[in-house]
Design a protein around this motif. Structure first.
Motif, PDB file in Angstrom:
ATOM      1  N   ILE A 173       9.165  38.450   9.484  1.00 40.65           N
ATOM      2  CA  ILE A 173       8.474  38.539  10.224  1.00 40.65           C
ATOM      3  C   ILE A 173       7.885  38.419  12.011  1.00 40.65           C
ATOM      4  O   ILE A 173       7.991  37.081  11.730  1.00 40.65           O
ATOM      5  CB  ILE A 173       7.521  39.383  10.029  1.00 40.65           C
ATOM      6  CG1 ILE A 173       6.093  38.188   9.440  1.00 40.65           C
ATOM      7  CG2 ILE A 173       7.330  40.263   8.761  1.00 40.65           C
ATOM      8  CD1 ILE A 173       4.245  38.528   8.902  1.00 40.65           C
ATOM      9  N   ASP A 174       8.286  39.628  12.941  1.00 38.35           N
ATOM     10  CA  ASP A 174       8.025  38.637  14.210  1.00 38.35           C
ATOM     11  C   ASP A 174       6.436  39.587  14.818  1.00 38.35           C
ATOM     12  O   ASP A 174       6.228  40.729  14.674  1.00 38.35           O
ATOM     13  CB  ASP A 174       8.929  39.291  14.836  1.00 38.35           C
ATOM     14  CG  ASP A 174      10.282  38.170  15.109  1.00 38.35           C
ATOM     15  OD1 ASP A 174       9.981  37.423  14.581  1.00 38.35           O
ATOM     16  OD2 ASP A 174      10.890  38.585  15.728  1.00 38.35           O
ATOM     17  N   SER A 175       5.641  38.421  14.799  1.00 36.58           N
ATOM     18  CA  SER A 175       4.608  39.154  15.375  1.00 36.58           C
ATOM     19  C   SER A 175       3.848  39.044  16.513  1.00 36.58           C
ATOM     20  O   SER A 175       4.248  37.857  17.013  1.00 36.58           O
ATOM     21  CB  SER A 175       3.603  38.543  14.224  1.00 36.58           C
ATOM     22  OG  SER A 175       3.754  38.754  12.852  1.00 36.58           O
ATOM     23  N   VAL A 176       3.715  39.928  17.109  1.00 33.03           N
ATOM     24  CA  VAL A 176       3.125  39.300  18.776  1.00 33.03           C
ATOM     25  C   VAL A 176       1.539  39.439  18.650  1.00 33.03           C
ATOM     26  O   VAL A 176       0.466  40.527  18.850  1.00 33.03           O
ATOM     27  CB  VAL A 176       3.822  40.445  19.292  1.00 33.03           C
ATOM     28  CG1 VAL A 176       3.399  40.599  20.797  1.00 33.03           C
ATOM     29  CG2 VAL A 176       5.326  40.733  19.259  1.00 33.03           C
ATOM     30  N   TYR A 177       1.086  38.224  20.133  1.00 34.12           N
ATOM     31  CA  TYR A 177      -0.075  38.355  20.437  1.00 34.12           C
ATOM     32  C   TYR A 177      -0.199  38.099  21.616  1.00 34.12           C
ATOM     33  O   TYR A 177       0.626  37.823  22.420  1.00 34.12           O
ATOM     34  CB  TYR A 177      -1.064  37.608  19.293  1.00 34.12           C
ATOM     35  CG  TYR A 177      -0.882  37.000  18.320  1.00 34.12           C
ATOM     36  CD1 TYR A 177      -2.436  37.254  17.224  1.00 34.12           C
ATOM     37  CD2 TYR A 177       0.340  37.472  17.045  1.00 34.12           C
ATOM     38  CE1 TYR A 177      -2.088  37.766  15.613  1.00 34.12           C
ATOM     39  CE2 TYR A 177       0.088  37.028  15.593  1.00 34.12           C
ATOM     40  CZ  TYR A 177      -0.920  37.461  14.967  1.00 34.12           C
ATOM     41  OH  TYR A 177      -1.070  37.483  13.667  1.00 34.12           O
ATOM     42  N   PRO A 178      -1.328  38.550  22.645  1.00 39.40           N
ATOM     43  CA  PRO A 178      -2.002  38.491  23.601  1.00 39.40           C
ATOM     44  C   PRO A 178      -2.771  37.083  23.886  1.00 39.40           C
ATOM     45  O   PRO A 178      -3.233  36.501  23.133  1.00 39.40           O
ATOM     46  CB  PRO A 178      -3.244  39.312  24.010  1.00 39.40           C
ATOM     47  CG  PRO A 178      -3.727  39.709  22.876  1.00 39.40           C
ATOM     48  CD  PRO A 178      -2.572  39.700  21.907  1.00 39.40           C
ATOM     49  N   ASN A 236       6.961  40.391  30.054  1.00 40.60           N
ATOM     50  CA  ASN A 236       5.686  40.841  29.771  1.00 40.60           C
ATOM     51  C   ASN A 236       6.321  41.595  28.075  1.00 40.60           C
ATOM     52  O   ASN A 236       6.479  40.724  28.048  1.00 40.60           O
ATOM     53  CB  ASN A 236       6.391  42.988  29.769  1.00 40.60           C
ATOM     54  CG  ASN A 236       6.195  42.866  31.887  1.00 40.60           C
ATOM     55  OD1 ASN A 236       4.593  42.610  32.127  1.00 40.60           O
ATOM     56  ND2 ASN A 236       6.473  43.496  32.291  1.00 40.60           N
ATOM     57  N   GLN A 237       4.825  42.337  27.451  1.00 41.83           N
ATOM     58  CA  GLN A 237       4.717  42.158  26.121  1.00 41.83           C
ATOM     59  C   GLN A 237       6.457  42.444  25.348  1.00 41.83           C
ATOM     60  O   GLN A 237       7.148  44.083  25.586  1.00 41.83           O
ATOM     61  CB  GLN A 237       4.276  43.475  25.159  1.00 41.83           C
ATOM     62  CG  GLN A 237       4.176  43.166  23.959  1.00 41.83           C
ATOM     63  CD  GLN A 237       3.133  44.357  22.874  1.00 41.83           C
ATOM     64  OE1 GLN A 237       2.223  44.550  24.601  1.00 41.83           O
ATOM     65  NE2 GLN A 237       3.091  44.397  22.370  1.00 41.83           N
ATOM     66  N   PRO A 238       6.736  41.445  24.636  1.00 41.35           N
ATOM     67  CA  PRO A 238       8.046  41.958  24.116  1.00 41.35           C
ATOM     68  C   PRO A 238       7.403  41.738  22.563  1.00 41.35           C
ATOM     69  O   PRO A 238       6.332  42.212  21.839  1.00 41.35           O
ATOM     70  CB  PRO A 238       8.502  39.736  23.986  1.00 41.35           C
ATOM     71  CG  PRO A 238       7.093  39.174  23.319  1.00 41.35           C
ATOM     72  CD  PRO A 238       5.790  40.478  24.117  1.00 41.35           C
ATOM     73  N   SER A 239       9.192  42.871  21.578  1.00 41.82           N
ATOM     74  CA  SER A 239       9.091  43.214  20.676  1.00 41.82           C
ATOM     75  C   SER A 239       9.495  41.766  19.692  1.00 41.82           C
ATOM     76  O   SER A 239       9.324  42.691  18.137  1.00 41.82           O
ATOM     77  CB  SER A 239       9.542  44.062  20.286  1.00 41.82           C
ATOM     78  OG  SER A 239      10.752  44.479  20.714  1.00 41.82           O
ATOM     79  N   SER A 240       9.207  40.939  20.017  1.00 46.48           N
ATOM     80  CA  SER A 240      11.198  39.753  19.026  1.00 46.48           C
ATOM     81  C   SER A 240      10.546  38.677  19.095  1.00 46.48           C
ATOM     82  O   SER A 240      10.048  38.732  20.863  1.00 46.48           O
ATOM     83  CB  SER A 240      11.703  40.815  18.621  1.00 46.48           C
ATOM     84  OG  SER A 240      12.551  40.361  19.213  1.00 46.48           O
ATOM     85  N   ALA A 241      11.100  37.428  18.946  1.00 52.96           N
ATOM     86  CA  ALA A 241      11.010  36.416  19.653  1.00 52.96           C
ATOM     87  C   ALA A 241      12.142  36.261  20.298  1.00 52.96           C
ATOM     88  O   ALA A 241      13.023  35.108  20.432  1.00 52.96           O
ATOM     89  CB  ALA A 241      11.223  35.683  18.684  1.00 52.96           C
TER      90      ALA A 241
END
Length: 535
Positions: free
Chosen positions: A134-139, A98-103
């Motif tokens: 920065i941590d950037s989350v993409y689908p 599922n969608q994470p908030s960081s690496a």
């Protein structure tokens, strides 16, 4: 006189001392003020220099992120990147969860067909050595170029025909198919986990593929193609029931008499179990024998049920799916006497227009978004996006025509979550959960719509309403059992391919074409930025 003179000289000396003290005090105050000003200026200069370096480091970090995004889009041949002007380092991480908030906890790597999200961690360095991370989350979007859309590809609990005529293949991923109002399906019917119940002159102009049983509980069922079932088949002859081609089933096949009507099977009947054929039935296949039981027989599904389940997974759509930049005056069009009005905007030629209502105040309690269209000569494609917690009500009461070519109108109720359920995407309704508190969206159609206007309604909350005129496009919802035609009005829904890249590639209408299964090609790409945090 001498005494007075001495007094005067003493008084003058005293005054001179006071003046000297005043001058010293003024000089001291001035020195203090000058020191404070100098210190303030020096502090400001230092702070500006630090802020400038911090800004430079943040911009450098975003530059590293953008380099990684470009590398992914170009095919992703590496996971680590660096640069010197600006100075940055960045790394690509992936996850199938599922969608994470960081690496944190993720493994560096390029995305694959099983990837769900990408996280890019990027660190930039400013001129004074300060850093920003920065941590950037993409689908990570994985679809088919000809992904089946059709009438609907996902139901929670089954499907009940509510309109007179559907054109397009119908795929039920969950639940059973019930036809109870003499409806006609022009296309193939695929029921992946449920059963098929036909009654009251229901017609399927195509093949029926069912993981469960196939039966008719009343009269005059008609299937122009074949029946393939992993369970039993039970059909009565009442009303001259007919199957145009073969019947293949794992379970028992029962073709029973009811009334005096003659019923027919135009092909062969094959079963692993027993076969019973009543005297009112004629099986006119070309096989030898045309009625046979075969131990261990397993019907062949074309395409396979596994392929259908993979190709028809629920698509999670929201305002973050990549529909485009929202029209700046979006919220204004919800008001009475808006200027320009919604109709004016739709009738003004131009590029695609996006009405993203997810950030708007939608009224008392912000509980619903009501979109009503009267007579519109559509000059551009348009999409309306409603936030998960609201109810979407669409009322098409006028004449919808196209000013030029084929035009698309999309009504999207944002899916609340991209989390998987039972290992795959699922519709998540945000206005009351997915249980008894869920409020279905309204869809009412009573106007005239020409074939060059295609309408898509997407709702993870299900649909309710009256469809009293024909239309074409895509219905994509988890529940349409409350979508009805009132009275004896004959209404037709015709599936038409629709697309809005990069939110989704073409949603098709046929599982099989003249050349066989329309599998399309697997399309994988990075989506729009979902979430970013500075560490």
């Amino acid at each position: 006189m001498l005494v007075i003179d001495r007094i005067f000289r003493r008084t003058r000396r005293d005054d001179e001392g006071a003046v000297l003290i005043t001058v010293v005090v003024v000089m001291l105050v001035g020195f203090i003020v000058a020191s404070v000003v100098a210190a303030s200026v020096l502090f400001t200069i230092q702070a500006n220099a630090h802020n400038r370096s911090q800004t430079q480091s943040f911009v450098a970090a975003e530059s590293g992120r953008d380099v990684a995004v470009a590398a992914i889009a170009a095919g992703c041949t590496g996971t680590s990147f660096s640069g010197t002007d600006p100075q940055y380092t960045s790394t690509i991480y992936t996850t199938s969860g599922n969608q994470p908030s960081s690496a944190v906890g993720l493994t560096p790597g390029c995305p694959t067909s099983s990837t769900r999200f990408i996280v890019i961690r990027s660190t930039g360095t400013g001129t004074d050595g300060s850093t920003s991370t920065i941590d950037s989350v993409y689908p990570w979007q994985v679809t088919y170029s000809q992904q089946p859309g059709g009438v609907v590809t996902y139901f929670s609990g089954g499907f009940q025909a509510g309109l007179s005529h559907y054109t397009g293949d119908l795929v039920l991923r969950d639940g059973s198919f019930h036809c109870n109002n003499a409806a006609t399906l022009t296309g193939d019917l695929y029921v992946l986990t449920g059963d098929v119940d036909l009654s009251s002159s229901c017609v399927v102009e195509g093949d029926v593929w069912s993981d469960g049983y196939v039966k008719n509980g009343s009269s005059a069922a008609k299937i122009t193609g074949s029946i393939t079932s992993n369970s039993y088949v039970s059909l009565s002859s009442n009303g001259a029931t007919s199957v145009g081609k073969d019947i293949n089933a794992i379970g028992q096949v029962t073709l029973s008499n009811q009334g005096n009507d003659a019923a027919t099977v135009g092909g062969n009947v094959t079963s692993r179990n027993t076969i019973t054929v009543g005297s009112n039935w004629t099986v006119s296949g070309t096989g030898t024998p045309n009625v046979q039981t075969v131990p261990g027989f397993t019907p062949t599904f074309e395409p396979t049920l596994d392929w259908l389940k993979a190709a028809t997974k629920w698509i999670d759509l929201s305002n973050a799916s990549g529909f485009g930049t929202s029209y700046s005056g979006t919220c204004n069009v919800l008001k009475n006497n808006a200027n320009p009005s919604l109709t004016t905007l739709l009738q003004t030629a131009g590029s695609k227009i996006v009405f993203d209502f997810t950030g708007c105040s939608t009224g008392p309690g912000q509980s619903s978004v009501d979109i009503a269209l009267g007579n519109v000569n559509l000059a551009r494609d348009a999409v309306f996006i409603v936030k998960p917690g609201a109810t979407m009500n669409v009322n098409l009461s006028g004449t919808l025509t196209s000013a030029s070519g084929t035009r698309q109108l999309l009504f999207i109720h944002s899916d609340e979550s991209t989390a998987y359920r039972n290992g795959e995407p699922a519709p998540d309704c945000g206005n009351g959960g997915n249980g008894a508190g869920m409020k279905p969206d309204g869809f009412d159609v009573s106007g005239t719509h020409t074939g060059d206007v295609r309408i898509m309604v997407y709702s993870p909350c299900g649909l309710t309403g009256n469809v009293n005129s024909s239309f074409s496009g895509q219905l994509y919802t988890n529940d349409s059992t409350k979508l009805k035609s009132t009275g004896n009005i004959q209404t037709a829904y015709t599936c038409q391919p629709m697309s809005w890249s990069p939110a989704f590639d073409q949603l098709g209408c046929k599982i099989k074409g003249s050349g066989g299964v329309a599998t399309g090609t697997l399309v994988q790409r990075i989506g729009s930025l979902l979430y970013q945090t500075e560490l």
